[in-house]
Scaffold this active site. Structure first.
Site, short mmCIF file in Angstrom:
data_model
loop_
_atom_site.label_atom_id
_atom_site.label_comp_id
_atom_site.label_asym_id
_atom_site.label_seq_id
_atom_site.Cartn_x
_atom_site.Cartn_y
_atom_site.Cartn_z
CG HIS A 19 -2.33 0.44 0.95
ND1 HIS A 19 -2.91 0.44 -0.30
CD2 HIS A 19 -3.29 0.90 1.79
CE1 HIS A 19 -4.16 0.88 -0.21
NE2 HIS A 19 -4.41 1.17 1.05
CG ASN A 66 -9.05 4.58 4.15
OD1 ASN A 66 -8.36 4.11 3.25
ND2 ASN A 66 -9.71 3.82 4.99
CG ASP A 91 -1.55 0.45 -3.33
OD1 ASP A 91 -2.39 -0.44 -3.08
OD2 ASP A 91 -1.62 1.59 -2.85
CG ASN A 112 -10.93 2.57 0.60
OD1 ASN A 112 -11.92 2.59 -0.12
ND2 ASN A 112 -10.72 1.62 1.49
#
Length: 186
Positions: A19, A66, A91, A112
């Protein structure tokens, strides 16, 4: 001027996870440009450099993935810039490790961080460089997967993808998005 925003999560716990591919690309650019990303502004760590004749702002949001849009809206409003000068690097589970996809605009998909950016900016019309991290095995939790590290036997492919993504960003700034897409997509 360009803003290069790499997406990731702050803190040692998340370093070198799938991530954080966006953070890794921004770090690679900082290394190449011999600049530190250590100023805190716009809820992000920021470094300033030049690629060719263009001023670039390297950005690593510190809001957690997020809420990446908070940094995107703050910095784009502060610099009063057109969104085509905001390059977001992140990613992508829909691409195999080592693969890149460069796009002029598009939806967030299942990401997100991108959902937050698109919501806050009110637009999806900005370039992005997606770095492949592969899909989780069937039945594996997606959050657990993206917060995991790439297996040792694929780490070299990931390292090469990070380097290639950094080269892609440099190419976008030096030669334009279309040239970079033709050279690096795939």
């Amino acid at each position: 001027m360009y803003i290069i925003m790499g997406l990731g999560n702050p803190g040692k716990k998340y370093e070198n996870t799938r991530h954080n591919a966006g953070f890794d690309v921004v770090d690679e650019l900082a290394k190449r440009l011999n600049v530190s990303i250590d100023k805190i502004k716009h809820k992000a760590l920021i470094g300033e450099a030049r690629i060719g004749t263009e001023k670039v702002i390297l950005v690593k949001p510190q809001t957690y993935m997020n809420l990446s849009g908070e940094t995107a809206i703050s910095i784009s409003q502060f610099y009063k810039m057109d969104l085509d000068k905001l390059i977001v690097v992140y990613d992508d589970i829909d691409l195999d490790i080592g693969k890149l996809r460069i796009r002029k605009k598009g939806s967030a998909g299942s990401h997100n961080g991108m959902k937050s950016i698109i919501k806050c900016l009110g637009s999806q019309d900005f370039p992005r460089v997606r770095v492949g991290v592969s899909k989780p095995e069937p039945g594996r939790d997606l959050a657990d997967f993206v917060l995991s590290r790439v297996p040792k036997d694929r780490q070299n492919d990931m390292d090469l993808a990070i380097e290639k993504a950094a080269s892609t960003v440099e190419e976008i700034i030096r030669s334009g998005l279309d040239v970079a897409m033709n050279k690096y997509n795939g």
